[in-house]
Design a protein around this motif. Structure first.
Motif, PDB file in Angstrom:
ATOM      1  N   LEU A 183       0.831  -1.196   0.000  1.00 17.52           N
ATOM      2  CA  LEU A 183       0.000   0.000   0.000  1.00 17.52           C
ATOM      3  C   LEU A 183       0.869   1.250   0.000  1.00 17.52           C
ATOM      4  CD1 LEU A 183      -2.572  -1.016   2.760  1.00 17.52           C
ATOM      5  CD2 LEU A 183      -2.904  -1.119   0.304  1.00 17.52           C
TER       6      LEU A 183
ATOM      7  N   ILE B 123       1.293   5.400   0.995  1.00 17.42           N
ATOM      8  CA  ILE B 123       1.099   6.101   2.268  1.00 17.42           C
ATOM      9  C   ILE B 123      -0.340   6.601   2.434  1.00 17.42           C
ATOM     10  CG2 ILE B 123       1.826   8.383   1.502  1.00 17.42           C
ATOM     11  CD1 ILE B 123       2.846   6.735   4.782  1.00 17.42           C
TER      12      ILE B 123
ATOM     13  N   GLU C 188      -3.082   5.150   1.281  1.00 20.20           N
ATOM     14  CA  GLU C 188      -3.915   3.995   1.637  1.00 20.20           C
ATOM     15  C   GLU C 188      -3.699   3.596   3.091  1.00 20.20           C
ATOM     16  OE1 GLU C 188      -2.531   1.504  -1.463  1.00 20.20           O
ATOM     17  OE2 GLU C 188      -4.199   2.016  -2.789  1.00 20.20           O
ATOM     18  N   TYR C 189      -2.464   3.653   3.583  1.00 18.94           N
ATOM     19  CA  TYR C 189      -2.194   3.383   4.984  1.00 18.94           C
ATOM     20  C   TYR C 189      -2.929   4.378   5.872  1.00 18.94           C
ATOM     21  CZ  TYR C 189       1.457  -0.109   4.371  1.00 18.94           C
ATOM     22  OH  TYR C 189       2.140  -1.257   4.084  1.00 18.94           O
ATOM     23  N   TYR C 190      -2.930   5.625   5.446  1.00 19.25           N
ATOM     24  CA  TYR C 190      -3.616   6.656   6.213  1.00 19.25           C
ATOM     25  C   TYR C 190      -5.100   6.331   6.342  1.00 19.25           C
ATOM     26  CZ  TYR C 190      -5.808  11.135   7.234  1.00 19.25           C
ATOM     27  OH  TYR C 190      -6.565  12.113   7.792  1.00 19.25           O
TER      28      TYR C 190
ATOM     29  N   PHE D 201      -5.680   3.401   8.667  1.00 19.30           N
ATOM     30  CA  PHE D 201      -5.500   3.881  10.034  1.00 19.30           C
ATOM     31  C   PHE D 201      -6.721   4.664  10.504  1.00 19.30           C
ATOM     32  CE2 PHE D 201      -4.136   7.389  12.808  1.00 19.30           C
ATOM     33  CZ  PHE D 201      -3.692   6.651  13.898  1.00 19.30           C
TER      34      PHE D 201
ATOM     35  N   PHE E 231       1.041  -1.382  11.221  1.00 18.87           N
ATOM     36  CA  PHE E 231       1.871  -0.330  10.636  1.00 18.87           C
ATOM     37  C   PHE E 231       3.322  -0.368  11.079  1.00 18.87           C
ATOM     38  CE2 PHE E 231      -2.480   1.405  10.696  1.00 18.87           C
ATOM     39  CZ  PHE E 231      -2.663   1.463   9.336  1.00 18.87           C
TER      40      PHE E 231
ATOM     41  N   VAL F  28       5.726   0.036   8.096  1.00 20.75           N
ATOM     42  CA  VAL F  28       5.676   1.268   7.292  1.00 20.75           C
ATOM     43  C   VAL F  28       6.869   2.125   7.565  1.00 20.75           C
ATOM     44  CG1 VAL F  28       4.375   3.365   6.813  1.00 20.75           C
ATOM     45  CG2 VAL F  28       3.186   1.230   7.210  1.00 20.75           C
TER      46      VAL F  28
END
Length: 93
Positions: free
Chosen positions: A2, A4, A6-8, A11, A90, A93
């Motif tokens: 993913l 950044i 998509e990670y956000y 989250f 995460f 990451v």
């Protein structure tokens, strides 16, 4: 993998779910002080989603007189669980 953004959003989604459940528990606790609230559809919904989780802690932690501290412990465990899940997801990451 993913990116950044998509990670956000993952989250944020996790945070929203946990916040919704925490606020639901708070509302359920407050509704126990006002019996009229428990007898409507919102009170029944809160009972359906909160009581199974709170029962786990009520089995372990007995009330102290008239004071039930199990919801406080349940909220602390919920917060720790949220931090644990976010850390697991995460940490790469």
């Amino acid at each position: 993998m993913l990116n950044i953004t998509e990670y956000y959003w993952v989250f944020k989604y996790i945070r929203y779910l946990f916040n919704f459940y925490e606020y639901s528990i708070f509302a359920y606790i407050l509704s126990s002080w006002i019996p009229q609230i428990k007898n409507n559809i919102i009170g029944e919904f809160l009972e359906a989603i909160c009581e199974p989780y709170l029962k786990l802690f009520r089995k372990i932690i007995p009330p102290i007189g008239m004071l039930d501290i199990s919801p406080v412990v349940a909220l602390i465990v919920l917060s720790l669980l949220q931090n644990f899940i976010v850390t697991l997801l995460f940490k790469t990451v």
